[in-house]
Structures are given as C-alpha cells and as structure tokens.
Design a protein around this motif. Structure first.
Motif, PDB file in Angstrom:
ATOM      1  N   VAL A  89       0.850  -1.186   0.000  1.00  0.00           N
ATOM      2  CA  VAL A  89       0.000   0.000   0.000  1.00  0.00           C
ATOM      3  C   VAL A  89       0.886   1.236   0.000  1.00  0.00           C
ATOM      4  CG1 VAL A  89      -1.828   1.243   1.210  1.00  0.00           C
ATOM      5  CG2 VAL A  89      -1.748  -1.261   1.291  1.00  0.00           C
ATOM      6  N   LYS A  90       0.513   2.220  -0.800  1.00  0.00           N
ATOM      7  CA  LYS A  90       1.263   3.464  -0.867  1.00  0.00           C
ATOM      8  C   LYS A  90       0.364   4.623  -0.467  1.00  0.00           C
ATOM      9  CE  LYS A  90       4.342   1.980  -4.599  1.00  0.00           C
ATOM     10  NZ  LYS A  90       4.848   2.298  -5.964  1.00  0.00           N
ATOM     11  N   ASP A  91       0.964   5.624   0.200  1.00  0.00           N
ATOM     12  CA  ASP A  91       0.222   6.827   0.521  1.00  0.00           C
ATOM     13  C   ASP A  91      -0.015   7.625  -0.757  1.00  0.00           C
ATOM     14  OD1 ASP A  91       0.236   6.201   3.210  1.00  0.00           O
ATOM     15  OD2 ASP A  91       2.159   7.197   3.546  1.00  0.00           O
ATOM     16  N   VAL A  92      -1.133   8.339  -0.782  1.00  0.00           N
ATOM     17  CA  VAL A  92      -1.460   9.158  -1.943  1.00  0.00           C
ATOM     18  C   VAL A  92      -0.506  10.334  -2.012  1.00  0.00           C
ATOM     19  CG1 VAL A  92      -3.236  10.601  -3.001  1.00  0.00           C
ATOM     20  CG2 VAL A  92      -3.868   8.449  -1.903  1.00  0.00           C
ATOM     21  N   ALA A  93       0.104  10.555  -3.170  1.00  0.00           N
ATOM     22  CA  ALA A  93       1.036  11.666  -3.365  1.00  0.00           C
ATOM     23  C   ALA A  93       0.258  12.964  -3.515  1.00  0.00           C
ATOM     24  CB  ALA A  93       1.901  11.421  -4.592  1.00  0.00           C
ATOM     25  N   THR A  94       0.832  14.057  -3.040  1.00  0.00           N
ATOM     26  CA  THR A  94       0.190  15.370  -3.123  1.00  0.00           C
ATOM     27  C   THR A  94       1.160  16.379  -3.720  1.00  0.00           C
ATOM     28  OG1 THR A  94       0.895  15.923  -0.867  1.00  0.00           O
ATOM     29  CG2 THR A  94      -1.268  14.893  -1.127  1.00  0.00           C
ATOM     30  N   PHE A  95       0.616  17.516  -4.115  1.00  0.00           N
ATOM     31  CA  PHE A  95       1.424  18.640  -4.571  1.00  0.00           C
ATOM     32  C   PHE A  95       0.673  19.928  -4.295  1.00  0.00           C
ATOM     33  CE2 PHE A  95      -1.579  18.112  -7.746  1.00  0.00           C
ATOM     34  CZ  PHE A  95      -1.394  18.865  -8.891  1.00  0.00           C
ATOM     35  N   GLY A  96       1.333  21.059  -4.480  1.00  0.00           N
ATOM     36  CA  GLY A  96       0.764  22.332  -4.082  1.00  0.00           C
ATOM     37  C   GLY A  96       1.318  22.742  -2.729  1.00  0.00           C
ATOM     38  N   ALA A  97       0.787  23.811  -2.147  1.00  0.00           N
ATOM     39  CA  ALA A  97       1.302  24.319  -0.882  1.00  0.00           C
ATOM     40  C   ALA A  97       0.166  24.820  -0.004  1.00  0.00           C
ATOM     41  CB  ALA A  97       2.306  25.453  -1.134  1.00  0.00           C
ATOM     42  N   GLY A  98       0.371  24.705   1.313  1.00  0.00           N
ATOM     43  CA  GLY A  98      -0.572  25.242   2.280  1.00  0.00           C
ATOM     44  C   GLY A  98      -1.953  24.630   2.165  1.00  0.00           C
ATOM     45  N   ALA A  99      -2.960  25.493   2.189  1.00  0.00           N
ATOM     46  CA  ALA A  99      -4.343  25.030   2.104  1.00  0.00           C
ATOM     47  C   ALA A  99      -4.704  24.553   0.708  1.00  0.00           C
ATOM     48  CB  ALA A  99      -5.287  26.157   2.525  1.00  0.00           C
ATOM     49  N   ALA A 100      -3.829  24.822  -0.262  1.00  0.00           N
ATOM     50  CA  ALA A 100      -4.103  24.446  -1.650  1.00  0.00           C
ATOM     51  C   ALA A 100      -3.478  23.112  -2.032  1.00  0.00           C
ATOM     52  CB  ALA A 100      -3.596  25.532  -2.596  1.00  0.00           C
ATOM     53  N   VAL A 101      -3.107  22.311  -1.035  1.00  0.00           N
ATOM     54  CA  VAL A 101      -2.518  21.005  -1.324  1.00  0.00           C
ATOM     55  C   VAL A 101      -3.556  20.110  -1.994  1.00  0.00           C
ATOM     56  CG1 VAL A 101      -1.596  18.891  -0.299  1.00  0.00           C
ATOM     57  CG2 VAL A 101      -0.809  21.114   0.496  1.00  0.00           C
ATOM     58  N   ARG A 102      -3.174  19.481  -3.080  1.00  0.00           N
ATOM     59  CA  ARG A 102      -4.074  18.636  -3.849  1.00  0.00           C
ATOM     60  C   ARG A 102      -3.470  17.245  -4.020  1.00  0.00           C
ATOM     61  NH1 ARG A 102      -8.990  21.456  -4.577  1.00  0.00           N
ATOM     62  NH2 ARG A 102      -8.482  23.673  -4.742  1.00  0.00           N
ATOM     63  N   ALA A 103      -4.339  16.280  -4.260  1.00  0.00           N
ATOM     64  CA  ALA A 103      -3.863  14.932  -4.588  1.00  0.00           C
ATOM     65  C   ALA A 103      -3.418  14.903  -6.035  1.00  0.00           C
ATOM     66  CB  ALA A 103      -4.982  13.916  -4.363  1.00  0.00           C
ATOM     67  N   ARG A 104      -2.344  14.193  -6.301  1.00  0.00           N
ATOM     68  CA  ARG A 104      -1.910  13.954  -7.671  1.00  0.00           C
ATOM     69  C   ARG A 104      -2.798  12.841  -8.238  1.00  0.00           C
ATOM     70  NH1 ARG A 104       4.441  13.167  -7.923  1.00  0.00           N
ATOM     71  NH2 ARG A 104       3.912  13.257 -10.156  1.00  0.00           N
ATOM     72  N   ILE A 105      -3.566  13.153  -9.246  1.00  0.00           N
ATOM     73  CA  ILE A 105      -4.650  12.276  -9.683  1.00  0.00           C
ATOM     74  C   ILE A 105      -4.112  11.013 -10.361  1.00  0.00           C
ATOM     75  CG2 ILE A 105      -6.174  14.264  -9.956  1.00  0.00           C
ATOM     76  CD1 ILE A 105      -5.832  13.907 -13.010  1.00  0.00           C
TER      77      ILE A 105
END
Length: 490
Positions: free
Chosen positions: A182-198
C-alpha cells in the motif's frame, strides 16, 4: 468477505479458463477488450474488487492469452494469407538472451518467478504482430481509434473530480495489493491548496501519465483526418481535458511530453502534409489555443499547484533528462556482472508472490535505483541489458520509418505521434509500468502495418478487394516496399 489466497487462486483459475475460451472465439474482439481493460483495471482494483486486486491485475493478460492461442496456434485462413516483414531472428535473439542471462539466474531461486520476470518484459510483444491485422481498411481504423479516444472524456472527468475532492477523499486512493503493498497518496501544491496527484482509473500515477500522453497523441492526430462534429468533440472535449489532467498529475514529464508532441506534430504539419483533412494546420493551432485556454480558465488551480511543484522540485531538467540515468547506470555497473541479479527481482509484485506462495527469499537482494534503465541493468546484466535496449531502439526505428516513408494520411499522422511516444518513453518506465508496456507494443504493432505482405495471388475473376479497401492499402503502403505490395488487411 475477504477471500483467502487459496480461494482467490481457485476462483482465478476457473475464471481464466472461461475467459481464455471466450477470447479464442474472436481474437480481434479479445484484443479490443484487453485494450479497454487496460484503461479500467485500476478502477476495478481500487473500488470494485479490492480484495481481488491481484486477480484483476492479470485480467487483460488472460484475455490476451486466449487471443494469442487462437492467432498463433489456430490462425484463420485470412491470417495465414499475410506475412509480416520484421527481423524475426533478432527478436528471437533478444528473447533467448533475456532467458539465458536474466531468467536462468540462480539468484532468483524460483522457476515460477523466473517465468514471471520474462512475462514482465516480453508478454505484450506478440500483441504487436496482431495489431496490423485488426483493421479492415483505413476507414475502419479511423472509426475504431475515434471511438477508443472517447474514453478520454469520462476518465479525465474522473481526474478532475479527484483533483477537487482533496487527498483524503475515497476516490483518491491507489490500488491496495498484498503483492505490491500500500502506498500513501502523493500530493502537490502548498498550504491550504494542497491537492492529490490524480490517478484517474489507473492504479498509480504512472499509468495515468501514460494514458494522457497516448490519448493526446491519438486525439491530436485524429484532428488531421476527421471533420465536422467529431473534430469539434476532439477539439473542445479531449484535448483540454487531457492537458488539464496532465497538470493535475503534477508530473513535469507528462506536461513536457504533451507540449513536445503537440509542437512537433504542428511543426511537421506546417512544413509538410501529415494528414488529408482540410485545414489540418489551422485546427492543430486551434487545438493548442483551446486546450491552453481551457487550462487557464477551468483548471487554473491545477496549473498553480503544478507551478509550485515545478519551482520547489529538487532536480533540474538536465538531471531528469540524462544525469539521473547516467548515475543509475554507473551505480548498477558497479554491482552487476554478466548475469545481474535476475529478471524481475526488483518488481514490487515479485516480493508479494514470494510471500503469498511461501517461496524462499531471494539470495542476493537486487538494489533499487528509482530509475528503470539502472534497474534493468541490475536485473539483467550487461548482455541482456544491451539486447533489451537494442530491441527498444528497433521499435523506435520502425515507428520513424512508418512515418517518413508513408504518404499523407491518418496513418502517417499517428506514426509520427507514436514515434514521439516511443522516443519519450525510451528512458521512462516500461517494465515497471504495465500500462506503458501494453501501449508501447500496441503502437509499435500499428507502425508495422506497412510491413505486411499479401501471400495470396488472386486468380482472374475471383473476388477483388473493394475500392475503399484498395485506397486504404495504398495510403498505408510505403514507398520503400511498394513493389512488394504490403497492405492493410483485405
């Protein structure tokens, strides 16, 4: 209810027999089904049947097995009427070298895992020899490709939903597997605008990146052949969504690849005809304008998050382009000899198979380089590594020749796009990305169409090829081989 390993294997064996039998009844439909399953299997693994993720992983492979058996062992008369001009001796040498130096490695310690390692590298190669016989003519080919390209719309809309849903949403998850972990979902962006990499309908980000690139190539090349409403659907549907999804993956390689492919196709169209549709260059330029506007208006948050990732990344363009690959090759060269550590020994599923079937651990652990070129060298050793990448270069050359020696047509446009795909994918993941693997072999097979030769000499008065098929044959015939009369299947 969670099934045990033995129950899943029993269920899988029964299902495999049924699927193989159905695939043998119509190998063409089986190939179409496998290519569709390649787009949807990740969604099934993540949300529909997560407890049987391993079985779903092999679903398209089982479908193709039935198609392989029918095509190669029990071919229909129309299959035997054609010959494919390919360097068969060289391809056989590649397979033998990978078997001798990669699979026959005592470090693997398991015949089953040695065979699985060969499957990872070579299983989709026979698909390439079947693709040239999938289409009746150019019109049939264009229709099938257009219908296939429409999968981009629902898959990309899912990607948009994943981007705006947030990293903690149930629709943002990877395929959980006892084999791969199992892998954690990767994210990008900064602060409150952090999003999941789809990831769309794919198991991981890499599969979605490949999908975006391949479908962008198909869509932009169809613009050079189609007119009317279908062209508008590509222009205002597929292209903006695919470019927006590229930004939403957070992958700089995906975005760069789309821009590079679009620029090359556009420049080639400007200096020479790649397609026969009227106003191809105009619509290509419009396509870029519409896609860019779509990102700027509808997907600005995706662009902003991508820019944060691009600016804060710890590597450079030169590093990603060649320095990382050279460093991985140097590191692997210090660790391996002629035999390497064994084919497939670094694949994530191999460790899971050992645990599930209680196979003894590998004798010497294969080092991991986070770079496929170095990984292949570590697994295969030098002789098999050289042969493997010589094979990849051969595929690339076939795609380029299909473009350079063919008259303006939809086929020529796609051959150019698929050449770009093979070139960009040469240093990216193929062995560790089964989505890239199946699409590389399928697109290579598409570019082998001009190498088809009809072995049947029709007698006077016999049923002749219809005029539209003859036109498609001439469009896909290369100048180099015109005397030998290769064709799309008649």
């Amino acid at each position: 209810m969670k099934l045990s390993i033995s129950q899943m294997m029993t269920l899988g064996a029964f299902g495999a027999v049924v699927i193989i039998f159905l695939a043998m009844m119509n190998w063409r439909r089986a190939v179409h089904a496998a290519l569709i399953v390649a787009l949807l299997e990740g969604a099934i693994r993540k949300w529909v049947f997560p407890q049987g993720s391993e079985l779903v992983y092999f679903f398209k492979d089982i479908i193709l097995l039935g198609a392989y058996i029918k095509f190669f062992m029990f071919p229909d008369p129309d299959i035997r009427a054609w010959r494919l001009r390919i360097p068969g001796t060289f391809i056989a040498c590649v397979c033998i070298t990978l078997s001798v130096f990669g699979a026959a490695n005592v470090n693997i310690g398991s015949l089953l895992l040695a065979v699985y390692g060969l499957k990872i590298y070579l299983y989709y190669v026979p698909l390439a020899f079947m693709v040239p016989l999938l289409f009746r003519n150019e019109q049939h080919m264009t229709k099938l490709l257009f219908n296939y390209s429409l999968f981009a719309i629902p898959i990309c809309l899912l990607g948009v939903a994943q981007f705006f849903a947030g990293p903690d949403s149930p629709i943002n998850t990877y395929a959980t597997s006892d084999l791969a972990g199992v892998k954690d979902v990767a994210t990008f962006g900064a602060g409150a605008a952090v999003r999941a990499r789809i990831t769309g309908t794919f198991s991981y980000i890499g599969g979605h990146n490949v999908f975006v690139l391949v479908f962008f190539i198909i869509s932009i090349c169809l613009l050079t052949a189609m007119e009317g409403r279908k062209r508008m659907l590509l222009l205002f549907g597929n292209l903006p969504l695919l470019l927006g999804n590229a930004f939403m993956t957070g992958s700089r390689t995906a975005v760069f690849s789309l821009v590079a492919v679009g620029t090359l196709v556009g420049m080639t169209s400007a200096v020479s005809r790649v397609g026969r549709a009227k106003g191809s260059l105009f619509y290509l330029i419009m396509g870029f304008a519409v896609a860019s506007a779509g990102v700027g208006v509808f997907f600005k948050k995706a662009f902003d998050a991508f820019e944060v990732r691009r600016k804060t990344a710890g590597d450079t363009v030169q590093g990603r382009a060649y320095l990382h690959h050279l460093a991985a090759i140097r590191a692997a060269a210090e660790e391996v000899d002629l035999m390497g550590f064994g084919i497939g020994t670094s694949h994530p599923a191999a460790l899971g198979i050992r645990r599930a079937l209680k196979i003894a651990p590998i004798k010497k652990e294969c080092p991991y380089y986070d770079n496929e070129i170095g990984q292949c060298l570590a697994e295969l050793g030098w002789p098999a590594f050289i042969m493997w990448y010589a094979f990849r270069v051969m595929m690339l050359i076939h795609c380029f020749k299909a473009f350079s020696l063919t008259q303006p047509s939809i086929f020529r446009s796609l051959a150019l796009g698929f050449f770009c795909y093979h070139l960009l994918q040469l240093t990216n993941q193929m062995v560790l990305n089964h989505t890239a693997n199946i699409f590389l072999c399928a697109t290579w097979g598409f570019c082998l169409i001009p190498r088809m030769e009809n072995l049947v000499k029709r007698r006077p008065g016999s049923l002749q090829m219809s005029s539209h098929r003859e036109g498609a044959r001439r469009q896909c015939m290369t100048r180099e081989s015109r005397q030998q009369r290769p064709a799309l299947r008649g």
